[in-house]
Write a protein that holds these residues in place. Sequence first.
Motif, mmCIF file in Angstrom:
data_model
loop_
_atom_site.group_PDB
_atom_site.id
_atom_site.type_symbol
_atom_site.label_atom_id
_atom_site.label_comp_id
_atom_site.label_asym_id
_atom_site.label_seq_id
_atom_site.Cartn_x
_atom_site.Cartn_y
_atom_site.Cartn_z
ATOM 1 N N LEU A 19 42.924 18.000 14.062
ATOM 2 C CA LEU A 19 42.202 17.478 12.903
ATOM 3 C C LEU A 19 42.294 18.426 11.709
ATOM 4 O O LEU A 19 42.553 17.996 10.578
ATOM 5 C CB LEU A 19 40.734 17.246 13.266
ATOM 6 C CG LEU A 19 40.435 16.049 14.170
ATOM 7 C CD1 LEU A 19 38.978 16.070 14.599
ATOM 8 C CD2 LEU A 19 40.751 14.739 13.439
ATOM 9 N N GLN A 23 44.371 18.737 7.338
ATOM 10 C CA GLN A 23 43.628 18.948 6.105
ATOM 11 C C GLN A 23 44.413 19.828 5.135
ATOM 12 O O GLN A 23 44.946 20.867 5.529
ATOM 13 C CB GLN A 23 42.276 19.611 6.403
ATOM 14 C CG GLN A 23 41.385 18.810 7.325
ATOM 15 C CD GLN A 23 40.997 17.464 6.750
ATOM 16 O OE1 GLN A 23 40.700 17.363 5.554
ATOM 17 N NE2 GLN A 23 40.991 16.439 7.579
ATOM 18 N N LYS A 103 29.090 19.773 17.242
ATOM 19 C CA LYS A 103 30.413 19.163 17.305
ATOM 20 C C LYS A 103 30.438 17.677 16.946
ATOM 21 O O LYS A 103 31.509 17.082 16.936
ATOM 22 C CB LYS A 103 31.002 19.339 18.706
ATOM 23 C CG LYS A 103 31.404 20.770 19.022
ATOM 24 C CD LYS A 103 31.949 20.885 20.435
ATOM 25 C CE LYS A 103 32.306 22.324 20.772
ATOM 26 N NZ LYS A 103 32.727 22.467 22.184
ATOM 27 N N ASN A 104 29.292 17.105 16.642
ATOM 28 C CA ASN A 104 29.294 15.694 16.265
ATOM 29 C C ASN A 104 29.617 15.494 14.787
ATOM 30 O O ASN A 104 29.439 14.413 14.235
ATOM 31 C CB ASN A 104 27.953 15.043 16.605
ATOM 32 C CG ASN A 104 26.770 15.737 15.946
ATOM 33 O OD1 ASN A 104 26.945 16.668 15.156
ATOM 34 N ND2 ASN A 104 25.574 15.295 16.270
ATOM 35 N N LEU A 105 30.117 16.527 14.137
ATOM 36 C CA LEU A 105 30.516 16.424 12.731
ATOM 37 C C LEU A 105 31.718 15.500 12.564
ATOM 38 O O LEU A 105 32.668 15.574 13.340
ATOM 39 C CB LEU A 105 30.920 17.805 12.199
ATOM 40 C CG LEU A 105 29.850 18.812 11.781
ATOM 41 C CD1 LEU A 105 30.542 20.106 11.382
ATOM 42 C CD2 LEU A 105 29.025 18.282 10.637
ATOM 43 N N PRO A 106 31.737 14.667 11.537
ATOM 44 C CA PRO A 106 32.972 13.942 11.198
ATOM 45 C C PRO A 106 34.049 14.937 10.788
ATOM 46 O O PRO A 106 33.756 16.050 10.344
ATOM 47 C CB PRO A 106 32.543 13.064 10.005
ATOM 48 C CG PRO A 106 31.056 12.972 10.102
ATOM 49 C CD PRO A 106 30.601 14.274 10.691
ATOM 50 N N ALA A 107 35.300 14.542 10.916
ATOM 51 C CA ALA A 107 36.417 15.435 10.617
ATOM 52 C C ALA A 107 36.353 15.977 9.194
ATOM 53 O O ALA A 107 36.594 17.165 8.954
ATOM 54 C CB ALA A 107 37.737 14.709 10.850
ATOM 55 N N ALA A 108 36.032 15.120 8.227
ATOM 56 C CA ALA A 108 35.976 15.555 6.829
ATOM 57 C C ALA A 108 34.891 16.604 6.622
ATOM 58 O O ALA A 108 35.065 17.560 5.855
ATOM 59 C CB ALA A 108 35.742 14.357 5.912
ATOM 60 N N ASP A 109 33.744 16.433 7.315
ATOM 61 C CA ASP A 109 32.655 17.403 7.198
ATOM 62 C C ASP A 109 33.029 18.730 7.831
ATOM 63 O O ASP A 109 32.629 19.797 7.353
ATOM 64 C CB ASP A 109 31.391 16.856 7.853
ATOM 65 C CG ASP A 109 30.758 15.729 7.040
ATOM 66 O OD1 ASP A 109 31.228 15.492 5.916
ATOM 67 O OD2 ASP A 109 29.830 15.085 7.551
#
Length: 205
Positions: A19, A23, A103-109
């Motif tokens: 992921l 970026q 770890k439940n963060l969205p990829a963008a976050d």
Amino acid sequence: MSVFVVDDQDLVREGITALLGLQPGIEVVGSAGDGAEAVEAIVAARPDVVLMDVRMPGLDGVAATAELRRRAPECTIVMLTTFDDDEYVAGALRAGAVGYLLKNLPAADLARAVRLAHAGVAQLDSAIVTRLAAGLHGPAVLTPLTPRETEVLRLISAGATNREIASRLHVSEGTVKNHISRILQRLGLRDRTQAALYAKEHGLI
């Protein structure tokens, strides 16, 4: 910026690496599955930001963070874990981590968190801040913090050591220690961890 990922679960580690690799401006320069392996690899690679799991076999993330603060103090360490535990949070911040995220963060976050960490911005999961801050309300501030004390508090919250703060402000470490003692006394706090949480709660960072 360069990032190193530490997680004992292969699938999670590879997923985070993949992921972040997508970026712009972020390069994953390595990964490791345990704390001891991570320390040696990070000391060699000198990444800008380390994403560190907390619970791992052998050397855990908190101990690895403390060791890295000694051997690679220029690396910024953010804990990234599933464990929403006050004891782990406090231990990680005391060890020198500048953030504690779940770890439940969205990829963008997650990418944004890496960039903020690289910029020196301390970060805590919002649920953790709300819970821990509830226990931080000590005696009322006797006098407002001076501009210099506020600056020291911001640097503490960014994970800076006394030596780093002294270098940034062009003062002695003894002067920094005096500032910190006065900050804790005026805010009714016990230690640097509570000071970092106080700064977060009151919008100083």
